[in-house]
Design a protein around this motif. Structure first.
Motif, short mmCIF file in Angstrom:
data_model
loop_
_atom_site.label_atom_id
_atom_site.label_comp_id
_atom_site.label_asym_id
_atom_site.label_seq_id
_atom_site.Cartn_x
_atom_site.Cartn_y
_atom_site.Cartn_z
N GLY A 81 41.58 29.40 51.25
CA GLY A 81 40.15 29.39 51.49
C GLY A 81 39.38 29.94 50.31
O GLY A 81 39.87 29.95 49.17
N ASN A 105 33.17 34.12 53.98
CA ASN A 105 34.59 33.79 53.95
C ASN A 105 34.82 32.48 54.69
O ASN A 105 34.27 32.26 55.78
CB ASN A 105 35.43 34.89 54.62
N ALA A 106 35.64 31.61 54.13
CA ALA A 106 36.02 30.35 54.76
C ALA A 106 37.45 30.04 54.37
O ALA A 106 37.82 30.14 53.19
CB ALA A 106 35.09 29.22 54.34
N ASN A 107 38.29 29.70 55.39
CA ASN A 107 39.68 29.38 55.08
C ASN A 107 40.27 28.48 56.15
O ASN A 107 39.73 28.36 57.25
CB ASN A 107 40.51 30.67 54.93
N TYR A 128 30.23 35.01 58.03
CA TYR A 128 29.20 35.51 57.11
C TYR A 128 28.82 36.91 57.53
O TYR A 128 28.60 37.17 58.73
CB TYR A 128 27.96 34.60 57.13
N ASN A 174 38.49 28.70 59.81
CA ASN A 174 37.73 29.90 60.13
C ASN A 174 36.65 30.12 59.07
O ASN A 174 36.85 29.84 57.89
CB ASN A 174 38.65 31.13 60.17
N THR A 175 35.55 30.62 59.48
CA THR A 175 34.48 30.98 58.55
C THR A 175 33.68 32.13 59.14
O THR A 175 33.56 32.24 60.38
CB THR A 175 33.56 29.77 58.26
#
Length: 441
Positions: A294, A111-113, A74, A71-72
């Protein structure tokens, strides 16, 4: 056992003047059935349905495999989130109960995880696995049912074709007899021993027999085309059937082995499996393993303090879900399943009773038809003898044309009664095999 057809019929069939028969390939009943097992489109569809049910079972089992997602996102905040902070948090001298609004954060957020979710226990998943296994077995029973129906249809059409061949043989015999009679009547007319109307009557009968033969031959083509359709072969392929009918007495088996009853029983298992899953989903919790790793980025784009910084974030844990109340939806579904199970059990009883009744009727019909076949075969022999004697008497002048025509009609009626009795016997015997669940043998 079915009485052998009259020897005269077989002799005529061997000399059958059916022009295209020589160019046709004679198929046995077993060859027709074996071909249908491979090429019949209904059976191919049902085989695909079995494969579909197998994939559904694997799909249900795949729910136990960990699921990994990336998942990411902005976000650009035109207005930063506002929080209220107690004023005495920074100034102990400030009075309690007073707050100051502050905007925290930076306008750019990234966010990115990668997240992992694995069910450790879920009653709905395990119930679905059990249900799909039963559904797969049910699909296999439906395939057997369709295969049984295809076999029944092909056998019925094959018997129809054989009966029509015998009918054509009878007609050829009658046409030959009428041809001989016509020659005798024309000879008698030339000798002034018969009237022109007598010759016309015999000609009319000959034309009627030829017309009837054309209609019967067309019916044979229709039956053979239907046989080709059920076999799954091309209509352009020329086929014929074995003329001799060989039929053994059915061996009745336990009627509880019929596929209809097996299907109902398997449906009952499926309904109970669904009911069990619903009951478990009401009272048992679901337990999942969850994990995520992440990064979170913060950015500021106003010089000279612009920056973009990333910070790692990760966690692992367990998630327990327990149903407390869902508006009685599950209870309504349970009530529906209980009623469906009740209907299923009643249907099983109905099928058993219906099968018992139909089996008794088919047994009685087959016994009667078997005796009728013997009687009508003897009647054909007797009618043929009477016809030949009447022809001889007519040549000797002791019988008139009306006597000959009556004897000919009696012979044809005996032939038709014989064919009807054979049809009744074959129909009853085939139906009995289907009811007893032995038709595939």
């Amino acid at each position: 056992m079915l009485v052998n057809t009259h020897k005269l019929i077989f002799g005529l069939i061997v000399l059958f003047g059916w022009n295209v028969a020589r160019a046709q390939e004679v198929w046995t009943l077993k060859q027709c059935i074996d071909t249908a097992q491979v090429h019949n489109k209904t059976l191919r569809i049902n085989r695909n349905n079995i494969s579909i049910s197998e994939q559904r079972k694997k799909e249900a089992q795949a729910n136990l495999i960990p699921k990994v997602t990336a998942n990411t996102d902005y976000k650009y905040f035109m207005e930063l989130p506002t929080q209220l902070m107690p004023m005495n948090a920074l100034n102990p001298q400030a009075p309690e109960g007073q707050f100051r609004d502050l905007q925290f954060g930076v306008p750019h957020n990234i966010n990115a995880n990668v997240q992992l979710a694995m069910p450790l226990y879920n009653p709905q998943i395990y119930g679905a696995i059990q249900s799909t296994q039963i559904a797969k077995e049910l699909t296999e029973l439906h395939f057997q049912k369709s295969a049984e129906q295809v076999l029944f249809d092909i056998t019925t059409l094959y018997y129809n074709a054989q009966i029509i061949l015998h009918h054509l043989a009878f007609l050829d015999s009658n046409i030959a007899n009428t041809g001989k009679l016509l020659k005798n009547m024309e000879l008698l007319k030339d000798q002034l021993l018969a009237k022109g109307s007598d010759v016309s009557k015999v000609k009319l009968q000959a034309e009627q027999l030829n017309t009837q033969r054309q209609n019967v031959n067309y019916k044979l083509i229709q039956v053979l085309n239907a046989l080709k359709l059920n076999m799954g072969i091309s209509f352009e392929q020329n086929i014929s059937v074995v003329s001799e009918i060989q039929q053994k007495v059915s061996l009745e088996s336990n009627t509880r082995n019929i596929l209809d009853l097996k299907i109902i029983q398997k449906q009952n298992q499926l309904l109970h499996s669904d009911l069990k899953t619903l009951n478990q989903s009401r009272f048992l919790p679901s337990l999942n393993l969850i994990a995520s790793y992440g990064t979170t980025g913060f950015g500021y784009d106003k010089t000279p303090n612009d920056f973009l910084k990333f910070y790692p974030i990760g966690f692992a844990g367990l998630q327990l879900t327990y149903p407390l109340f869902n508006g009685t939806v599950t209870q309504r579904k349970i009530n529906q399943k209980k009623l469906e199970i009740s209907n299923n059990e009643l249907q099983a009883q109905l099928i058993g009773d219906k099968n018992k009744m139909e089996t008794e009727n088919a047994l009685r019909q087959r016994t009667i038809a078997q005796q009728t076949v013997i009687n009508t075969e003897n009647q054909i022999t007797l009618a043929q003898s009477i016809y030949e004697q009447t022809i001889l008497q007519q040549k000797q002048g002791t019988a008139i044309l009306t006597d000959v025509l009556l004897a000919d009609n009696a012979l044809r009626e005996a032939q038709q009664n014989y064919l009807s009795a054979v049809i009744d016997y074959l129909k009853a015997d085939l139906e009995l095999k289907k009811l007893a669940g032995t038709i595939k043998n």
